[in-house]
Motif scaffolding. Structure first.
Motif, PDB file in Angstrom:
ATOM      1  N   LEU A  32      -8.150  10.383  -0.804  1.00  0.00           N
ATOM      2  CA  LEU A  32      -9.010   9.229  -0.583  1.00  0.00           C
ATOM      3  C   LEU A  32      -9.242   8.468  -1.887  1.00  0.00           C
ATOM      4  CD1 LEU A  32     -10.937   7.434   1.051  1.00  0.00           C
ATOM      5  CD2 LEU A  32     -12.711   9.181   0.693  1.00  0.00           C
ATOM      6  N   GLU A  33      -9.382   9.173  -2.993  1.00  0.00           N
ATOM      7  CA  GLU A  33      -9.554   8.512  -4.292  1.00  0.00           C
ATOM      8  C   GLU A  33      -8.351   7.632  -4.619  1.00  0.00           C
ATOM      9  OE1 GLU A  33     -10.571  11.186  -7.474  1.00  0.00           O
ATOM     10  OE2 GLU A  33     -12.162  12.124  -6.292  1.00  0.00           O
ATOM     11  N   LEU A  34      -7.151   8.110  -4.317  1.00  0.00           N
ATOM     12  CA  LEU A  34      -5.936   7.318  -4.544  1.00  0.00           C
ATOM     13  C   LEU A  34      -5.927   6.089  -3.639  1.00  0.00           C
ATOM     14  CD1 LEU A  34      -3.230  10.153  -4.667  1.00  0.00           C
ATOM     15  CD2 LEU A  34      -4.227   8.921  -6.602  1.00  0.00           C
ATOM     16  N   VAL A  35      -6.302   6.277  -2.387  1.00  0.00           N
ATOM     17  CA  VAL A  35      -6.337   5.182  -1.410  1.00  0.00           C
ATOM     18  C   VAL A  35      -7.354   4.131  -1.856  1.00  0.00           C
ATOM     19  CG1 VAL A  35      -6.988   4.595   0.967  1.00  0.00           C
ATOM     20  CG2 VAL A  35      -5.503   6.564   0.526  1.00  0.00           C
ATOM     21  N   THR A  36      -8.529   4.571  -2.238  1.00  0.00           N
ATOM     22  CA  THR A  36      -9.585   3.655  -2.666  1.00  0.00           C
ATOM     23  C   THR A  36      -9.144   2.850  -3.889  1.00  0.00           C
ATOM     24  OG1 THR A  36     -11.286   5.118  -1.771  1.00  0.00           O
ATOM     25  CG2 THR A  36     -11.998   3.501  -3.408  1.00  0.00           C
ATOM     26  N   ALA A  37      -8.510   3.513  -4.837  1.00  0.00           N
ATOM     27  CA  ALA A  37      -8.013   2.820  -6.028  1.00  0.00           C
ATOM     28  C   ALA A  37      -6.953   1.783  -5.647  1.00  0.00           C
ATOM     29  CB  ALA A  37      -7.440   3.819  -7.031  1.00  0.00           C
ATOM     30  N   ALA A  38      -6.062   2.138  -4.730  1.00  0.00           N
ATOM     31  CA  ALA A  38      -5.022   1.196  -4.293  1.00  0.00           C
ATOM     32  C   ALA A  38      -5.643  -0.001  -3.582  1.00  0.00           C
ATOM     33  CB  ALA A  38      -4.021   1.903  -3.374  1.00  0.00           C
ATOM     34  N   PHE A  39      -6.599   0.252  -2.680  1.00  0.00           N
ATOM     35  CA  PHE A  39      -7.264  -0.855  -1.974  1.00  0.00           C
ATOM     36  C   PHE A  39      -7.988  -1.768  -2.963  1.00  0.00           C
ATOM     37  CE2 PHE A  39      -7.764   1.613   2.274  1.00  0.00           C
ATOM     38  CZ  PHE A  39      -6.558   1.124   2.740  1.00  0.00           C
ATOM     39  N   THR A  40      -8.669  -1.187  -3.925  1.00  0.00           N
ATOM     40  CA  THR A  40      -9.409  -1.970  -4.919  1.00  0.00           C
ATOM     41  C   THR A  40      -8.459  -2.860  -5.719  1.00  0.00           C
ATOM     42  OG1 THR A  40     -11.132  -0.282  -5.062  1.00  0.00           O
ATOM     43  CG2 THR A  40     -10.950  -1.817  -6.917  1.00  0.00           C
ATOM     44  N   GLU A  41      -7.355  -2.285  -6.156  1.00  0.00           N
ATOM     45  CA  GLU A  41      -6.359  -3.036  -6.930  1.00  0.00           C
ATOM     46  C   GLU A  41      -5.747  -4.161  -6.081  1.00  0.00           C
ATOM     47  OE1 GLU A  41      -2.054  -2.042  -8.948  1.00  0.00           O
ATOM     48  OE2 GLU A  41      -3.572  -0.452  -8.914  1.00  0.00           O
ATOM     49  N   MET A  42      -5.443  -3.869  -4.840  1.00  0.00           N
ATOM     50  CA  MET A  42      -4.818  -4.864  -3.973  1.00  0.00           C
ATOM     51  C   MET A  42      -5.789  -5.994  -3.630  1.00  0.00           C
ATOM     52  SD  MET A  42      -2.576  -2.296  -1.619  1.00  0.00           S
ATOM     53  CE  MET A  42      -1.907  -3.579  -0.563  1.00  0.00           C
ATOM     54  N   GLU A  43      -7.046  -5.673  -3.430  1.00  0.00           N
ATOM     55  CA  GLU A  43      -8.042  -6.714  -3.164  1.00  0.00           C
ATOM     56  C   GLU A  43      -8.238  -7.596  -4.390  1.00  0.00           C
ATOM     57  OE1 GLU A  43     -11.733  -5.747  -1.260  1.00  0.00           O
ATOM     58  OE2 GLU A  43     -10.745  -4.393   0.147  1.00  0.00           O
TER      59      GLU A  43
ATOM     60  N   LEU B  42       0.832  -1.210   0.000  1.00  0.00           N
ATOM     61  CA  LEU B  42       0.000   0.000   0.000  1.00  0.00           C
ATOM     62  C   LEU B  42       0.862   1.253   0.000  1.00  0.00           C
ATOM     63  CD1 LEU B  42      -2.805   1.316   0.158  1.00  0.00           C
ATOM     64  CD2 LEU B  42      -2.626   1.158   2.656  1.00  0.00           C
ATOM     65  N   LEU B  43       1.860   1.290   0.877  1.00  0.00           N
ATOM     66  CA  LEU B  43       2.728   2.470   0.937  1.00  0.00           C
ATOM     67  C   LEU B  43       3.522   2.635  -0.361  1.00  0.00           C
ATOM     68  CD1 LEU B  43       3.912   2.424   4.651  1.00  0.00           C
ATOM     69  CD2 LEU B  43       2.230   3.942   3.577  1.00  0.00           C
ATOM     70  N   ALA B  44       3.895   1.528  -0.999  1.00  0.00           N
ATOM     71  CA  ALA B  44       4.588   1.618  -2.296  1.00  0.00           C
ATOM     72  C   ALA B  44       3.669   2.226  -3.354  1.00  0.00           C
ATOM     73  CB  ALA B  44       5.078   0.238  -2.731  1.00  0.00           C
ATOM     74  N   LYS B  45       2.409   1.801  -3.356  1.00  0.00           N
ATOM     75  CA  LYS B  45       1.451   2.333  -4.340  1.00  0.00           C
ATOM     76  C   LYS B  45       1.170   3.821  -4.096  1.00  0.00           C
ATOM     77  CE  LYS B  45      -1.081  -1.853  -5.550  1.00  0.00           C
ATOM     78  NZ  LYS B  45      -0.492  -1.906  -6.868  1.00  0.00           N
ATOM     79  N   LEU B  46       1.267   4.242  -2.841  1.00  0.00           N
ATOM     80  CA  LEU B  46       0.935   5.617  -2.481  1.00  0.00           C
ATOM     81  C   LEU B  46       2.170   6.485  -2.233  1.00  0.00           C
ATOM     82  CD1 LEU B  46      -1.999   4.823  -0.018  1.00  0.00           C
ATOM     83  CD2 LEU B  46      -2.179   5.579  -2.397  1.00  0.00           C
ATOM     84  N   LYS B  47       3.351   5.984  -2.634  1.00  0.00           N
ATOM     85  CA  LYS B  47       4.604   6.667  -2.285  1.00  0.00           C
ATOM     86  C   LYS B  47       4.659   8.116  -2.758  1.00  0.00           C
ATOM     87  CE  LYS B  47       7.303   5.200  -6.113  1.00  0.00           C
ATOM     88  NZ  LYS B  47       7.753   4.640  -7.059  1.00  0.00           N
ATOM     89  N   ASP B  48       4.068   8.426  -3.886  1.00  0.00           N
ATOM     90  CA  ASP B  48       4.111   9.791  -4.404  1.00  0.00           C
ATOM     91  C   ASP B  48       3.006  10.687  -3.829  1.00  0.00           C
ATOM     92  OD1 ASP B  48       6.322   9.174  -5.978  1.00  0.00           O
ATOM     93  OD2 ASP B  48       5.057   8.509  -7.646  1.00  0.00           O
ATOM     94  N   SER B  49       2.152  10.119  -2.991  1.00  0.00           N
ATOM     95  CA  SER B  49       1.032  10.875  -2.433  1.00  0.00           C
ATOM     96  C   SER B  49       1.416  11.667  -1.190  1.00  0.00           C
ATOM     97  CB  SER B  49      -0.115   9.925  -2.066  1.00  0.00           C
ATOM     98  OG  SER B  49       0.254   9.136  -0.941  1.00  0.00           O
ATOM     99  N   GLY B  50       2.507  11.269  -0.538  1.00  0.00           N
ATOM    100  CA  GLY B  50       2.894  11.917   0.706  1.00  0.00           C
ATOM    101  C   GLY B  50       2.202  11.329   1.927  1.00  0.00           C
ATOM    102  N   LEU B  51       1.317  10.363   1.727  1.00  0.00           N
ATOM    103  CA  LEU B  51       0.622   9.743   2.861  1.00  0.00           C
ATOM    104  C   LEU B  51       1.583   8.849   3.633  1.00  0.00           C
ATOM    105  CD1 LEU B  51      -2.745   8.754   1.158  1.00  0.00           C
ATOM    106  CD2 LEU B  51      -2.358  10.643   2.754  1.00  0.00           C
ATOM    107  N   THR B  52       1.393   8.808   4.939  1.00  0.00           N
ATOM    108  CA  THR B  52       2.219   7.969   5.796  1.00  0.00           C
ATOM    109  C   THR B  52       1.363   6.866   6.404  1.00  0.00           C
ATOM    110  OG1 THR B  52       1.828   9.356   7.742  1.00  0.00           O
ATOM    111  CG2 THR B  52       3.740   9.898   6.371  1.00  0.00           C
ATOM    112  N   ILE B  53       2.020   5.908   7.023  1.00  0.00           N
ATOM    113  CA  ILE B  53       1.335   4.768   7.611  1.00  0.00           C
ATOM    114  C   ILE B  53       0.240   5.247   8.569  1.00  0.00           C
ATOM    115  CG2 ILE B  53       2.858   4.391   9.588  1.00  0.00           C
ATOM    116  CD1 ILE B  53       2.732   1.371   8.672  1.00  0.00           C
ATOM    117  N   GLY B  54      -0.899   4.633   8.501  1.00  0.00           N
ATOM    118  CA  GLY B  54      -2.034   5.014   9.335  1.00  0.00           C
ATOM    119  C   GLY B  54      -2.997   5.970   8.651  1.00  0.00           C
ATOM    120  N   GLN B  55      -2.478   6.853   7.818  1.00  0.00           N
ATOM    121  CA  GLN B  55      -3.335   7.847   7.178  1.00  0.00           C
ATOM    122  C   GLN B  55      -4.318   7.238   6.184  1.00  0.00           C
ATOM    123  OE1 GLN B  55      -0.623  10.859   5.708  1.00  0.00           O
ATOM    124  NE2 GLN B  55      -0.408  11.773   7.741  1.00  0.00           N
ATOM    125  N   PRO B  56      -3.918   6.266   5.366  1.00  0.00           N
ATOM    126  CA  PRO B  56      -4.906   5.671   4.449  1.00  0.00           C
ATOM    127  C   PRO B  56      -6.093   5.055   5.186  1.00  0.00           C
ATOM    128  CG  PRO B  56      -2.704   5.120   3.716  1.00  0.00           C
ATOM    129  CD  PRO B  56      -2.564   5.762   5.076  1.00  0.00           C
TER     130      PRO B  56
END
Length: 140
Positions: free
Chosen positions: A99-110, A20-34
């Motif tokens: 949140l849109e980026l997070v949702t897309a990452a979760f969907t892809e990972m699931e 998840l963090l790899a998919k969101l690496k360019d977003s600036g989000l840190t662990i816990g935030q997604p």
């Protein structure tokens, strides 16, 4: 060695977080935030206490997390009905974009996690896993 339930849960959690963090690496989000953004997707404008409970985060840890999210412009905390003792957390426009980026990452990972499983197998797994979750999340 045959895999145990606890080992598989811990290993999968670690791999999921890393991916998840790899998919969101360019977003600036840190662990816990997604997880908080995902929770606010269904509970925008909720109390910090409810977020802590819903995300299984200690209240002190959540406060630090929300401070960082507020500084980054992802959330804002507001008083409601003049109650100064309780702050409610709302997504900002920037938070909704993340949140849109997070949702897309979760969907892809699931989709990847359930690859090769039939819809019936997926439903059976989720039903069983929800029962396990209910068994282990009981509050005494």
């Amino acid at each position: 060695m045959s895999p145990t339930f606890h080992y598989l849960i811990m290993a999968e959690h670690s791999m999921f977080q890393k991916e998840l963090l790899a998919k969101l690496k360019d977003s600036g989000l840190t662990i816990g935030q997604p997880k908080v953004l995902d929770y606010l997707n269904d509970h925008d404008g909720t109390s910090q206490k409810d977020i802590a409970r819903g995300c299984h985060i200690e209240p002190g840890t959540l406060t630090t997390l929300l401070n960082r999210m507020e500084e980054a412009g992802l959330v804002e905390r507001r008083m409601m009905n003049g109650n100064r003792r309780s702050l409610y957390v709302f997504l900002t426009d920037k938070g909704k974009e993340q949140l849109e980026l997070v949702t897309a990452a979760f969907t892809e990972m699931e989709a990847e996690a359930f690859r090769g499983l039939s819809e019936t197998e997926r439903k059976t797994f989720m039903d069983l896993f929800l029962r396990i979750y209910a068994n282990t999340s009981r509050e005494d």
